[in-house]
Design a protein around this motif. Structure first.
Motif, short mmCIF file in Angstrom:
data_model
loop_
_atom_site.label_atom_id
_atom_site.label_comp_id
_atom_site.label_asym_id
_atom_site.label_seq_id
_atom_site.Cartn_x
_atom_site.Cartn_y
_atom_site.Cartn_z
N LEU A 1 36.57 16.49 -29.92
CA LEU A 1 36.51 16.87 -28.51
C LEU A 1 37.18 15.79 -27.66
O LEU A 1 37.36 14.65 -28.12
N PRO A 2 37.56 16.11 -26.42
CA PRO A 2 38.25 15.11 -25.57
C PRO A 2 37.55 13.75 -25.50
O PRO A 2 38.25 12.72 -25.53
N PRO A 3 36.22 13.66 -25.41
CA PRO A 3 35.61 12.32 -25.37
C PRO A 3 35.85 11.49 -26.62
O PRO A 3 35.68 10.26 -26.60
N ASP A 4 36.27 12.14 -27.72
CA ASP A 4 36.53 11.41 -28.96
C ASP A 4 37.91 10.76 -28.99
O ASP A 4 38.20 9.96 -29.89
N ILE A 5 38.78 11.08 -28.04
CA ILE A 5 40.18 10.66 -28.12
C ILE A 5 40.36 9.15 -28.19
O ILE A 5 41.17 8.66 -29.00
N PRO A 6 39.65 8.32 -27.40
CA PRO A 6 39.84 6.88 -27.56
C PRO A 6 39.54 6.38 -28.97
O PRO A 6 40.23 5.48 -29.48
N ILE A 7 38.56 6.97 -29.63
CA ILE A 7 38.24 6.57 -31.00
C ILE A 7 39.35 7.02 -31.95
O ILE A 7 39.75 6.27 -32.85
N LEU A 8 39.86 8.23 -31.76
CA LEU A 8 40.95 8.70 -32.61
C LEU A 8 42.17 7.80 -32.46
O LEU A 8 42.85 7.50 -33.45
N THR A 9 42.45 7.38 -31.24
CA THR A 9 43.59 6.48 -31.01
C THR A 9 43.39 5.16 -31.74
O THR A 9 44.32 4.63 -32.36
N ALA A 10 42.18 4.62 -31.67
CA ALA A 10 41.90 3.36 -32.37
C ALA A 10 42.05 3.52 -33.87
O ALA A 10 42.55 2.62 -34.57
N ILE A 11 41.66 4.67 -34.42
CA ILE A 11 41.82 4.92 -35.85
C ILE A 11 43.30 4.94 -36.22
O ILE A 11 43.71 4.36 -37.23
N TYR A 12 44.12 5.61 -35.40
CA TYR A 12 45.57 5.61 -35.66
C TYR A 12 46.11 4.19 -35.71
O TYR A 12 46.86 3.82 -36.63
N ILE A 13 45.76 3.38 -34.73
CA ILE A 13 46.29 2.02 -34.64
C ILE A 13 45.89 1.21 -35.87
O ILE A 13 46.71 0.48 -36.45
N HIS A 14 44.64 1.35 -36.32
CA HIS A 14 44.20 0.62 -37.50
C HIS A 14 44.87 1.15 -38.77
O HIS A 14 45.26 0.37 -39.64
N ALA A 15 45.01 2.46 -38.86
CA ALA A 15 45.56 3.05 -40.09
C ALA A 15 47.03 2.72 -40.28
O ALA A 15 47.50 2.59 -41.41
N PHE A 16 47.78 2.61 -39.17
CA PHE A 16 49.22 2.40 -39.26
C PHE A 16 49.63 1.00 -38.79
O PHE A 16 50.77 0.79 -38.39
N HIS A 17 48.72 0.04 -38.89
CA HIS A 17 48.99 -1.29 -38.34
C HIS A 17 50.12 -2.01 -39.05
O HIS A 17 50.72 -2.93 -38.48
N SER A 18 50.44 -1.63 -40.29
CA SER A 18 51.50 -2.31 -41.02
C SER A 18 52.69 -1.41 -41.31
O SER A 18 53.63 -1.83 -41.99
#
Length: 210
Positions: free
Chosen positions: A9-26
């Motif tokens: 849901l929309p309130p989850d978006i900041p967490i989803l963004t943080a997951i992307y950043i961690h998953a693709f950090h390298s």
């Protein structure tokens, strides 16, 4: 540890963004096209919010632990069966990042997909990630290899199989084995960064289970 799939849901978006950043950090493409700056983070959040709230074919699915922590997510785009479905507004990219590489990489991937799939309805998975497309899949490093990605992939493929449609995805050589496990095969490649990075264009044949 039990993992549960649900729609985000929309309130989850900041967490989803943080997951992307961690998953693709390298990842070299992610680092150059989407550097880890506040402006890029804000762009990701705005882009995902726009997709979640205005794109009728977009579905964000997420994996949570029994403690309620979101640890992985995927964006699937449902099939568009209407003619002219490729007519889309151009992507507005963030100011930060390698603009030339973004044009070469994402423009090249889109051309490859059109060449391979044509106008056939299909379930499509690419970076950002008709047909149904797994546009983005990201898992927190601590939860990789525990089945979260498999649940997210199966969510879309079960629908693709129900509809008797092909599936398409673009993947790095590192990520390709999990997609091969689910039936995708290499069709073509896109090579960038003077040969230092290769993206695989993969297709999964239709499976009609009706």
């Amino acid at each position: 540890m039990p993992l549960t799939l649900s729609l985000a849901l929309p309130p989850d978006i900041p967490i989803l963004t943080a997951i992307y950043i961690h998953a693709f950090h390298s990842d070299p493409i992610a680092l150059r096209c989407f550097p880890q700056t506040p402006a890029v983070r804000a762009w990701w959040e705005a882009s995902n919010h726009h997709a979640m709230t205005t794109e009728p074919l977009a579905r964000f699915v997420q994996i949570t632990t029994d403690a309620g922590e979101i640890v992985a997510y995927a964006k699937w785009n449902l099939p568009n069966y209407e003619a002219g479905e490729e007519a889309e507004a151009p992507t507005v990219w963030p100011e930060d990042g390698d603009k030339e590489l973004r044009g070469v990489f994402f423009g090249g991937l889109e051309r490859k997909r059109r060449e391979i799939m044509g106008e056939r309805p299909h379930y499509w998975a690419d970076w950002l990630d008709g047909g149904e497309d797994l546009e983005m899949l990201a898992t927190l490093p601590d939860y990789q290899g525990q089945g979260a990605a498999g649940q997210l992939i199966r969510w879309g493929l079960e629908q693709a199989d129900r509809d008797g449609l092909e599936a398409y995805i673009e993947a790095s050589p590192v990520g390709a084995p999990i997609y091969e496990h689910f039936g995708w095969v290499d069709i073509d490649t896109l090579v960038v960064l003077d040969g230092e990075y290769t993206e695989l264009c993969m297709r999964r044949p239709a499976k009609n289970i009706s």
